[in-house]
Design a protein around this motif. Structure first.
Motif, PDB file in Angstrom:
ATOM      1  N   LEU A 305      81.466  17.128  26.210  1.00  0.00           N
ATOM      2  CA  LEU A 305      80.164  17.124  26.856  1.00  0.00           C
ATOM      3  C   LEU A 305      80.127  16.042  27.932  1.00  0.00           C
ATOM      4  CD1 LEU A 305      77.329  18.293  26.984  1.00  0.00           C
ATOM      5  CD2 LEU A 305      76.625  16.646  25.228  1.00  0.00           C
ATOM      6  N   ILE A 306      80.078  16.467  29.183  1.00  0.00           N
ATOM      7  CA  ILE A 306      80.110  15.508  30.293  1.00  0.00           C
ATOM      8  C   ILE A 306      78.774  15.415  31.015  1.00  0.00           C
ATOM      9  CG2 ILE A 306      82.586  15.741  30.657  1.00  0.00           C
ATOM     10  CD1 ILE A 306      82.001  17.660  32.945  1.00  0.00           C
ATOM     11  N   CYS A 307      77.902  16.404  30.843  1.00  0.00           N
ATOM     12  CA  CYS A 307      76.633  16.368  31.577  1.00  0.00           C
ATOM     13  C   CYS A 307      75.645  17.324  30.910  1.00  0.00           C
ATOM     14  CB  CYS A 307      76.846  16.753  33.049  1.00  0.00           C
ATOM     15  SG  CYS A 307      75.361  16.646  34.068  1.00  0.00           S
ATOM     16  N   THR A 308      74.357  16.978  30.989  1.00  0.00           N
ATOM     17  CA  THR A 308      73.286  17.829  30.484  1.00  0.00           C
ATOM     18  C   THR A 308      72.233  17.980  31.572  1.00  0.00           C
ATOM     19  OG1 THR A 308      73.632  17.114  28.192  1.00  0.00           O
ATOM     20  CG2 THR A 308      71.500  18.111  28.728  1.00  0.00           C
ATOM     21  N   LEU A 309      71.864  19.228  31.828  1.00  0.00           N
ATOM     22  CA  LEU A 309      70.862  19.528  32.854  1.00  0.00           C
ATOM     23  C   LEU A 309      69.590  19.979  32.147  1.00  0.00           C
ATOM     24  CD1 LEU A 309      73.105  21.570  35.337  1.00  0.00           C
ATOM     25  CD2 LEU A 309      72.629  19.105  35.355  1.00  0.00           C
ATOM     26  N   ALA A 310      68.508  19.236  32.387  1.00  0.00           N
ATOM     27  CA  ALA A 310      67.225  19.538  31.761  1.00  0.00           C
ATOM     28  C   ALA A 310      66.228  19.919  32.849  1.00  0.00           C
ATOM     29  CB  ALA A 310      66.721  18.336  30.973  1.00  0.00           C
ATOM     30  N   GLY A 311      66.116  21.213  33.083  1.00  0.00           N
ATOM     31  CA  GLY A 311      65.180  21.692  34.096  1.00  0.00           C
ATOM     32  C   GLY A 311      64.278  22.777  33.564  1.00  0.00           C
ATOM     33  N   HIS A 312      64.850  23.681  32.800  1.00  0.00           N
ATOM     34  CA  HIS A 312      64.075  24.797  32.261  1.00  0.00           C
ATOM     35  C   HIS A 312      63.288  24.357  31.029  1.00  0.00           C
ATOM     36  CE1 HIS A 312      65.825  27.912  34.852  1.00  0.00           C
ATOM     37  NE2 HIS A 312      66.980  27.277  34.712  1.00  0.00           N
ATOM     38  N   SER A 313      62.118  24.931  30.902  1.00  0.00           N
ATOM     39  CA  SER A 313      61.286  24.649  29.734  1.00  0.00           C
ATOM     40  C   SER A 313      61.441  25.702  28.647  1.00  0.00           C
ATOM     41  CB  SER A 313      59.814  24.558  30.148  1.00  0.00           C
ATOM     42  OG  SER A 313      59.389  25.777  30.748  1.00  0.00           O
ATOM     43  N   GLN A 314      62.112  26.835  28.974  1.00  0.00           N
ATOM     44  CA  GLN A 314      62.336  27.887  27.988  1.00  0.00           C
ATOM     45  C   GLN A 314      63.799  28.327  28.063  1.00  0.00           C
ATOM     46  OE1 GLN A 314      59.368  30.994  27.713  1.00  0.00           O
ATOM     47  NE2 GLN A 314      57.820  29.747  28.753  1.00  0.00           N
ATOM     48  N   GLU A 315      64.132  29.401  27.384  1.00  0.00           N
ATOM     49  CA  GLU A 315      65.530  29.795  27.217  1.00  0.00           C
ATOM     50  C   GLU A 315      66.212  30.081  28.549  1.00  0.00           C
ATOM     51  OE1 GLU A 315      68.156  32.798  24.390  1.00  0.00           O
ATOM     52  OE2 GLU A 315      66.007  33.106  24.618  1.00  0.00           O
ATOM     53  N   VAL A 316      67.445  29.582  28.678  1.00  0.00           N
ATOM     54  CA  VAL A 316      68.280  29.838  29.856  1.00  0.00           C
ATOM     55  C   VAL A 316      69.064  31.118  29.577  1.00  0.00           C
ATOM     56  CG1 VAL A 316      70.075  28.943  31.376  1.00  0.00           C
ATOM     57  CG2 VAL A 316      68.447  27.366  30.297  1.00  0.00           C
ATOM     58  N   VAL A 339      69.166  25.858  41.227  1.00  0.00           N
ATOM     59  CA  VAL A 339      70.507  25.741  41.813  1.00  0.00           C
ATOM     60  C   VAL A 339      70.947  24.291  41.630  1.00  0.00           C
ATOM     61  CG1 VAL A 339      71.909  25.918  43.893  1.00  0.00           C
ATOM     62  CG2 VAL A 339      70.094  27.590  43.473  1.00  0.00           C
ATOM     63  N   TRP A 340      72.107  24.127  40.938  1.00  0.00           N
ATOM     64  CA  TRP A 340      72.585  22.803  40.566  1.00  0.00           C
ATOM     65  C   TRP A 340      73.904  22.490  41.271  1.00  0.00           C
ATOM     66  CZ3 TRP A 340      69.157  20.468  37.180  1.00  0.00           C
ATOM     67  CH2 TRP A 340      68.320  21.303  36.454  1.00  0.00           C
ATOM     68  N   PRO A 341      74.149  21.221  41.564  1.00  0.00           N
ATOM     69  CA  PRO A 341      75.451  20.812  42.118  1.00  0.00           C
ATOM     70  C   PRO A 341      76.482  20.679  41.011  1.00  0.00           C
ATOM     71  CG  PRO A 341      74.042  18.893  41.929  1.00  0.00           C
ATOM     72  CD  PRO A 341      73.212  20.076  41.489  1.00  0.00           C
ATOM     73  N   PRO A 342      77.773  20.541  41.341  1.00  0.00           N
ATOM     74  CA  PRO A 342      78.804  20.351  40.311  1.00  0.00           C
ATOM     75  C   PRO A 342      78.582  19.043  39.554  1.00  0.00           C
ATOM     76  CG  PRO A 342      79.783  20.948  42.418  1.00  0.00           C
ATOM     77  CD  PRO A 342      78.354  20.629  42.690  1.00  0.00           C
ATOM     78  N   PRO A 343      79.051  18.948  38.320  1.00  0.00           N
ATOM     79  CA  PRO A 343      78.871  17.706  37.555  1.00  0.00           C
ATOM     80  C   PRO A 343      79.714  16.577  38.138  1.00  0.00           C
ATOM     81  CG  PRO A 343      80.290  19.206  36.360  1.00  0.00           C
ATOM     82  CD  PRO A 343      79.781  19.961  37.548  1.00  0.00           C
ATOM     83  N   GLY A 344      79.220  15.378  37.974  1.00  0.00           N
ATOM     84  CA  GLY A 344      79.943  14.204  38.463  1.00  0.00           C
ATOM     85  C   GLY A 344      78.977  13.107  38.844  1.00  0.00           C
ATOM     86  N   ALA A 346      75.926  10.752  39.071  1.00  0.00           N
ATOM     87  CA  ALA A 346      74.502  10.941  38.779  1.00  0.00           C
ATOM     88  C   ALA A 346      73.977  12.240  39.372  1.00  0.00           C
ATOM     89  CB  ALA A 346      73.709   9.756  39.337  1.00  0.00           C
ATOM     90  N   ARG A 347      74.870  13.165  39.687  1.00  0.00           N
ATOM     91  CA  ARG A 347      74.449  14.414  40.340  1.00  0.00           C
ATOM     92  C   ARG A 347      73.988  15.424  39.278  1.00  0.00           C
ATOM     93  NH1 ARG A 347      79.021  16.319  44.422  1.00  0.00           N
ATOM     94  NH2 ARG A 347      77.302  17.704  45.001  1.00  0.00           N
ATOM     95  N   ASN A 348      72.874  15.100  38.642  1.00  0.00           N
ATOM     96  CA  ASN A 348      72.313  16.007  37.638  1.00  0.00           C
ATOM     97  C   ASN A 348      70.926  16.491  38.026  1.00  0.00           C
ATOM     98  OD1 ASN A 348      71.042  13.588  37.388  1.00  0.00           O
ATOM     99  ND2 ASN A 348      71.315  13.398  35.168  1.00  0.00           N
ATOM    100  N   LYS A 349      70.586  16.373  39.336  1.00  0.00           N
ATOM    101  CA  LYS A 349      69.321  16.870  39.843  1.00  0.00           C
ATOM    102  C   LYS A 349      69.554  18.190  40.577  1.00  0.00           C
ATOM    103  CE  LYS A 349      67.078  12.349  40.338  1.00  0.00           C
ATOM    104  NZ  LYS A 349      66.368  11.438  41.267  1.00  0.00           N
ATOM    105  N   SER A 350      68.588  19.060  40.491  1.00  0.00           N
ATOM    106  CA  SER A 350      68.738  20.388  41.094  1.00  0.00           C
ATOM    107  C   SER A 350      68.650  20.312  42.614  1.00  0.00           C
ATOM    108  CB  SER A 350      67.657  21.332  40.562  1.00  0.00           C
ATOM    109  OG  SER A 350      66.372  20.871  40.940  1.00  0.00           O
ATOM    110  N   VAL A 351      69.357  21.230  43.264  1.00  0.00           N
ATOM    111  CA  VAL A 351      69.292  21.346  44.723  1.00  0.00           C
ATOM    112  C   VAL A 351      68.067  22.142  45.132  1.00  0.00           C
ATOM    113  CG1 VAL A 351      70.517  22.181  46.759  1.00  0.00           C
ATOM    114  CG2 VAL A 351      71.805  21.201  44.851  1.00  0.00           C
ATOM    115  N   HIS A 352      67.778  23.222  44.391  1.00  0.00           N
ATOM    116  CA  HIS A 352      66.614  24.056  44.678  1.00  0.00           C
ATOM    117  C   HIS A 352      65.975  24.484  43.355  1.00  0.00           C
ATOM    118  CE1 HIS A 352      67.614  24.389  48.924  1.00  0.00           C
ATOM    119  NE2 HIS A 352      68.835  24.809  48.601  1.00  0.00           N
ATOM    120  N   CYS A 353      64.675  24.724  43.433  1.00  0.00           N
ATOM    121  CA  CYS A 353      63.929  25.291  42.316  1.00  0.00           C
ATOM    122  C   CYS A 353      62.941  26.299  42.896  1.00  0.00           C
ATOM    123  CB  CYS A 353      63.195  24.208  41.528  1.00  0.00           C
ATOM    124  SG  CYS A 353      62.215  24.870  40.149  1.00  0.00           S
ATOM    125  N   TRP A 354      63.157  27.588  42.594  1.00  0.00           N
ATOM    126  CA  TRP A 354      62.321  28.655  43.147  1.00  0.00           C
ATOM    127  C   TRP A 354      61.461  29.248  42.034  1.00  0.00           C
ATOM    128  CZ3 TRP A 354      67.714  29.875  44.906  1.00  0.00           C
ATOM    129  CH2 TRP A 354      67.991  29.269  46.140  1.00  0.00           C
TER     130      TRP A 354
END
Length: 502
Positions: A305-316, A339-344, A346-354
């Motif tokens: 486990l190298i990164c966790t993305l927390a953006g969605h509030s319900q099932e992905v 839309v997320w960037p590759p892990p690495g 502090a790049r755990n923020k989304s690029v876009h959210c539609w």
């Protein structure tokens, strides 16, 4: 004195006091003679009057009928000359010669006027009016001048049909080429139970089992079976090389299997709910959970486990990496697309959210020939396909499919987009990209289509539905000539790589 006598003689001749012997009869004389003739005929009906007329009188057009006299004009009788056939020929010759002389004399002026008219026509219309013929007899049709545009459609033309008018649409068979049974298939919209490897193996999850269908040989093999009967498979994803298969389960685990040896290499934990979506990016495996979190696993190391993305509030329920590995697209039951960037780092923020979709977003697809283009499809409350430009973050186009969208796939052979639908059509639709005009619609499934994948050669799509069947649609078969040319180019590229390595 002699001079005055000569002038008097000339004047006396010019006065024409004496009657002209060879002149035609005067009009009053003709009237008198005609009246005498009618009188004689009236007095002696049985006899014919011998009335001698001048040889210069023109016979009547209709014998036996009396011509009505025309009213006399002011100024006296007009002079009607007598002309025989020889004189008529001479007059016709002189008139023709005179006209020829006039045409010759006016040739230069007419030519100048014609040139002027042509210049005006070229400047106003862009072409010479004399050359624009509506009808053309014989030969090939006249070509339009350069720069001339005709908006009218050509209904009829001589010769063979031009290449631009030839039919270019292909035949799409509306019936599936093969149907496979899928008993105990879990009818759940949010799960991803089908995937096709680059080695031409189709993996399908049937409740707690994973089966592999060899598309080349037609053999079916069981890969794994979960020990707990209450557990079930939630997601499948092949690696790029096609030798390993990732399996997401309902007990919050991610398993990695060696297909050739039918061996589980490792089991990765970390999620707190079922793993309903998976996607590979080289050695990084991304997994989406019912909790709304996305985990990045590096399968090469023990601490995966190298990164966790927390953006969605319900099932992905939708997760896909772009072909170039630059972006990860995720769709959830919260109607959002990230839309997320590759892990690495502090790049755990989304690029876009539609948030334009009004239903759950499970269907996601990246364009193979345009890596910055993403297609997304909404659920029952939305039913729209939307095309996104990741670079600008804008929605390029959208179309209402009037049905629930469960999956999307780009078909590169014909540059088309394929969509799988649930309620209420339960069909597969083919759209032309980027116009999103419908090319064909394939019917056959009796219940909603849950998942759809593309074959390695991009010629066939496989769909699995709630009716517990897997159907193969051979709708993108490549032209044999183009296929050989493509294989030849690939062979040349591989030989060039081998030479560079040496």
């Amino acid at each position: 004195m002699a001079q005055f006598g000569f002038e008097n003689d000339i004047h006396s001749i010019l006065k024409l006091d004496m009657p002209i012997t060879n002149a035609p009869m005067a009009r009053w004389q003709r009237k008198a003679s005609s009246s005498n003739t009618s009188a004689v005929n009236g007095l002696s009906p049985g006899k014919t009057a011998n009335v001698s007329l001048s040889s210069s009188k023109t016979p009547s057009k209709t014998p036996g009928k009396t011509k009505k006299p025309s009213p006399s004009k002011m100024g006296g009788d007009r002079f009607i000359p007598v002309r025989n056939s020889k004189q008529m020929d001479v007059a016709s010759f002189l008139i023709t010669k005179e006209n020829d002389n006039m045409d010759t004399s006016n040739t230069a002026s007419d030519r100048a006027a014609s040139e002027t008219q042509k210049a005006w026509a070229m400047s106003i219309n862009g072409y010479n009016i004399e050359d624009a013929k509506i009808l053309h007899l014989g030969g090939k049709p006249l070509n339009a001048p350069e720069g001339y545009q005709n908006n009218l459609k050509v209904l009829y033309s001589q010769g063979s049909t031009p290449a631009s008018h030839k039919k270019t649409t292909r035949y799409i068979n509306s019936n599936p080429s093969r149907i496979l049974d899928a008993p105990e298939l879990r009818n759940d919209f949010y799960l991803n139970l089908l995937d096709w490897s680059s080695q031409n193996f189709l993996a399908v999850a049937l409740h707690g089992c994973v089966y592999l269908w060899d598309a080349t040989q037609g053999d079916i093999n069981l890969l794994l079976h979960l020990e707990n009967p209450e557990d079930y498979i939630c997601s499948l994803s092949w690696t790029k090389e096609g030798h390993y298969l990732a399996v997401g389960t309902s007990d919050c685990k991610v398993q990695l299997w060696d297909v050739e040896h039918k061996k589980c290499l490792r089991t990765m934990t970390g999620h707190t709910a079922r793993v309903s979506s998976l996607s590979w990016n080289d050695h990084v495996l991304s997994s989406g959970s019912r909790s709304g979190n996305i985990h990045h696993h590096d399968v090469r190391v023990a601490e995966h486990l190298i990164c966790t993305l927390a953006g969605h509030s319900q099932e992905v329920c939708g997760l896909h990496w772009s072909p170039d590995g630059r972006y990860l697209a995720s769709g959830g039951n919260d109607n959002l697309v990230y839309v997320w960037p590759p892990p690495g780092g502090a790049r755990n923020k989304s690029v876009h959210c539609w948030s334009e979709h009004q239903g759950a977003v499970k269907a996601l697809a990246w364009c193979p020939w345009q890596p910055n283009i993403l297609a997304s499809g909404g659920g029952t409350s939305d039913r729209h396909i939307r095309i996104w430009n990741v670079n600008s973050g804008s929605c390029m186009s959208s179309v209402d499919t009037e049905s629930q969208i469960s999956s999307l796939v780009f078909a590169p052979n014909y540059k088309e987009l394929v969509s799988g639908h649930g309620y209420a059509h339960n069909s597969v639709a083919i759209w032309k990209y980027p116009s999103l005009s419908k090319v064909a619609e394939l019917h056959g499934h009796e219940e909603r289509v849950l998942s759809m994948v593309l074959s390695p050669d991009c010629s066939t799509i496989a769909t699995v539905a709630g009716d517990e069947t897997i159907r193969m649609w051979n709708s993108f078969e490549v032209d044999p000539v183009k296929k050989k040319a493509k294989e030849r180019l690939a062979l040349q590229a591989s030989s060039a790589i081998h030479q560079s390595i040496r």
